[in-house]
Write an enzyme that holds these catalytic residues in place. Structure first.
Site, PDB file in Angstrom:
ATOM      1  CG  ASP A   1      -2.487  -4.315  -2.850  1.00 54.11           C
ATOM      2  OD1 ASP A   1      -2.415  -3.741  -1.752  1.00 54.11           O
ATOM      3  OD2 ASP A   1      -2.029  -3.842  -3.903  1.00 54.11           O
TER       4      ASP A   1
ATOM      5  CD  GLU B   1      -0.201   5.546   1.017  1.00 51.89           C
ATOM      6  OE1 GLU B   1      -0.452   4.422   0.566  1.00 51.89           O
ATOM      7  OE2 GLU B   1       0.311   5.760   2.111  1.00 51.89           O
TER       8      GLU B   1
END
Ligand SMILES: Cc1ncc(COP(=O)(O)O)c(C=O)c1O
Lengths: 393, 253
Positions: free
Chosen positions: B56, B45
């Site tokens: 995040d 990824e």
């Protein structure tokens, strides 16, 4: 043209809920329940009672005689500065704390820039005895010490946002991250008409008490329910949304939105989103926002911490795009002058956010018999240091 | 057949690695990809850095800020990936937030992905409903699979819906949290992994968020097709650089 939110959560091309899956259960719970809860008689009763007895509503609609003479029109001030905690923000936090209780939440989080929304949130959490965490950019914590102290006195925990530019945008990111980490017991009280659907609509409805009262008060004082112009400053757009709400569909009413130009539109230090922004996604909402060509969100600037948000609520983006709203932008200097003028001529020291709106009289002419309502969104106590530094008082 | 789907047919448990492109150095993107393939990773990824990565934790945020400071952008990423398919055949996924793609132009973005050989996308802030309504056709036109997330809070009915519209794997977020390394999983995760496994979804599930070492990789993959490591890998990169990749991968399996 429809200026209200549609079934899907959009105002024209703007709005929606661009949220990570982690937030889906919370946002969906709110979306499917907010209208029903707000419509319940017991909710309305409790909300209105608190606005009356605790916040001090209705706030006066004051005919500003000297300003009216100077600018040759009929100027009314909607005195949101007289609310408990000193600004319109508390209308929303009262509504949302009642919503949170009905959703069974026992922990509140919020973001804040200047600290006004943080204080309004900490206040209602104290009122209800609910735990409160307020995220605030590290830089803002240093700039807004009195509001940080207020929040602490009110029992809230102020957590510094240390990521990114360490201001309002990052405090909002941190609050959203907290919500992701606490998906069951926590309600996020967003402080403006921003964020994923249904927040912009919910916040707008809680703030709509402003225009509801203006209607009744104008009827008493002017013999009609609506003004020719309504004026409000726009950060994320909550005081403006509440001020416009009941006039959105009345074509006789011109809507004027005042944004912060900072040091000037072209200066690179500005927060005039309608001019400098492009359609994009910020904090779960498709709207106009300031960004690089590459889609990175940029840091806005304004002398007033409450206006330096890089986006604008989706309702306002729609008002701008459709031409329903007249958008003007006011520099730091012009706002400060307008704040001083209001102080000297009407005996009211406004918040610097609010001061921006008052420069409208130097930006465009009004007809002699026109009725202009300006929302006086907050008082200037919190800004005294900025005024002192600026005017060398 | 899409490289991701082909990989999913292999019988082994898959190890997927996330890294932020342009970090630690701007031009590390390609060396990292090559090293990951050489070290036997199954899928990659590639993080497209964003100024405001809502989902995040600190590690990925900081790497994104640094990458942006170094001059990473969507355009730079596509330039870095221009000839990548002459060097690797590992499945490549771009993971990024929606706004940079929107500004690039969603169709232009998908076209570029196809040109450089990207197989799929993970866009945390593009919900499945909006994807279905407005973007599915474009993604499919360029042969891209879109990967959706589920979490421990996702209602069963919605998991079924997401399973139905998925055409590769489901990204199973391990716990209610933003990204960031954990050292172990508790009973709650174990129960969640088992609950999802028992649903017999048509799409394989790959677990992400909180996988950091052999133990968490083992725990996650005992009930799922694979696992994704992000923050722990980035931390290792920060400390040991691109040369340290082999050591990290060998410590996982
Ligand atoms: C007094 C006052 N007015 C206006 C604003 C701007 O917010 P909004 O645009 O949501 O009304 C703030 C924000 O802190 C404020 O404190």
């Amino acid at each position: 043209m429809n200026y209200h939110v549609d079934q899907r959560g959009y105002y024209g091309n703007f709005g929606g809920a661009y949220i990570p899956e982690m937030l889906y259960p919370n946002v969906e719970e709110l979306r499917t329940n907010y209208l029903q809860i707000m419509g319940e008689e017991s909710f309305q009763k409790e909300f209105n009672k608190l606005l009356k007895d605790y916040v001090g509503r209705p706030t006066p609609l004051y005919f500003a005689n000297r300003l009216s003479q100077k600018y040759q029109c009929r100027i009314y001030l909607k005195r949101e500065d007289l609310n408990h905690t000193g600004a319109h923000k508390v209308n929303n936090t009262i509504g949302q704390i009642l919503m949170a209780k009905r959703l069974g939440k026992n922990r509140i989080i919020a973001e804040t820039g200047a600290g006004q929304h943080g204080v309004a949130t900490a206040t209602v959490c104290a009122l209800m005895g609910i735990d409160c965490v307020v995220y605030m950019g590290e830089i803002d914590i240093a700039r807004q010490a009195p509001n940080v102290a207020r929040m602490k006195m009110l029992g809230a925990e102020v957590r510094p946002a240390t990521s990114g530019s360490r201001t309002l945008k990052d405090a909002t990111n941190e609050a959203i991250r907290d919500w992701i980490n606490n998906p069951v017991d926590t309600h996020y009280i967003i402080g403006s008409a921003i964020g994923p659907h249904p927040y912009p609509d919910m916040v707008t409805r809680f703030q709509s008490v402003i225009s509801e009262e203006i209607k009744t008060q104008l009827q008493e004082q002017e013999g009609r329910e609506y003004p020719d112009h309504v004026v409000a400053c726009i950060g994320g757009g909550s005081n403006a949304a509440g001020t416009y709400y009941h006039f959105l569909d009345n074509k006789h009413v011109n809507i004027i939105a005042v944004e912060a130009a900072g040091k000037g539109i072209e200066s690179g230090e500005s927060a005039a989103t309608s001019v400098l922004g492009k359609q994009g996604i910020i904090h779960g909402c498709k709207t106009l926002l300031m960004q690089t060509a590459d889609g990175q969100i940029t840091e806005p600037y304004s002398i007033s911490a409450g206006l330096d948000y890089p986006g604008v609520g989706p309702m306002h983006a729609h008002l701008y795009e459709t031409g329903r709203g007249e958008f003007i932008s006011v520099t730091d200097d012009d706002a400060m002058k307008a704040g001083l003028e209001l102080s000297k001529m009407e005996g009211i020291i406004p918040a610097i956010e609010t001061a921006h709106a008052f420069n409208v009289f130097n930006q465009r002419p009004f007809e002699k018999d026109e009725v202009v309502v300006v929302n006086l969104s907050g008082r200037g106590d919190k800004d005294l240091n900025t005024y002192i530094d600026y005017f060398k008082l | 057949m899409n490289r991701i789907n082909k990989k999913l047919e292999e019988s082994k448990k898959l190890l997927s690695i996330y890294f932020t492109s342009g970090y630690p150095s701007k031009d590390d993107t390609k060396p990292i990809i090559k090293s990951l393939q050489e070290n036997g990773v199954d899928m990659i990824e590639i993080g497209l850095p964003f100024s405001d990565p809502l989902a995040d934790g600190p590690t990925i945020q900081e790497s994104s800020v640094k990458a942006l400071k170094l001059g990473m952008s969507t355009k730079v990423l596509f330039e870095q990936l221009k000839d990548i398919r002459s060097e690797v055949d590992i499945p490549l996924i771009i993971m990024g937030y929606f706004n940079p793609m929107l500004q690039f132009g969603v169709e232009a973005f998908c076209l570029k992905c196809k040109e450089v050989g990207i197989d799929g996308l993970i866009i945390p802030d593009l919900p499945p409903e909006i994807y279905n309504e407005s973007y599915r056709e474009i993604f499919e036109k360029y042969g891209l699979v879109n990967i959706f997330l589920i979490t421990p809070q996702t209602p069963e009915e919605r998991i079924r819906f997401i399973d139905n519209i998925s055409n590769a794997f489901i990204y199973m977020v391990s716990s209610a949290s933003v990204t960031g390394a954990k050292n172990s999983f508790g009973d709650q995760q174990e129960a969640y992994f088992k609950r999802i496994a028992a649903m017999n979804l048509k799409s394989p599930c790959i677990v992400g968020f909180g996988i950091s070492n052999a133990a968490t990789f083992q725990a996650a993959t005992s009930h799922a097709k694979g696992a994704i490591i992000g923050s722990a890998f980035i931390k290792h990169l920060t400390n040991k650089g691109v040369e340290g990749i082999g050591e990290f991968i060998q410590s996982i399996r």
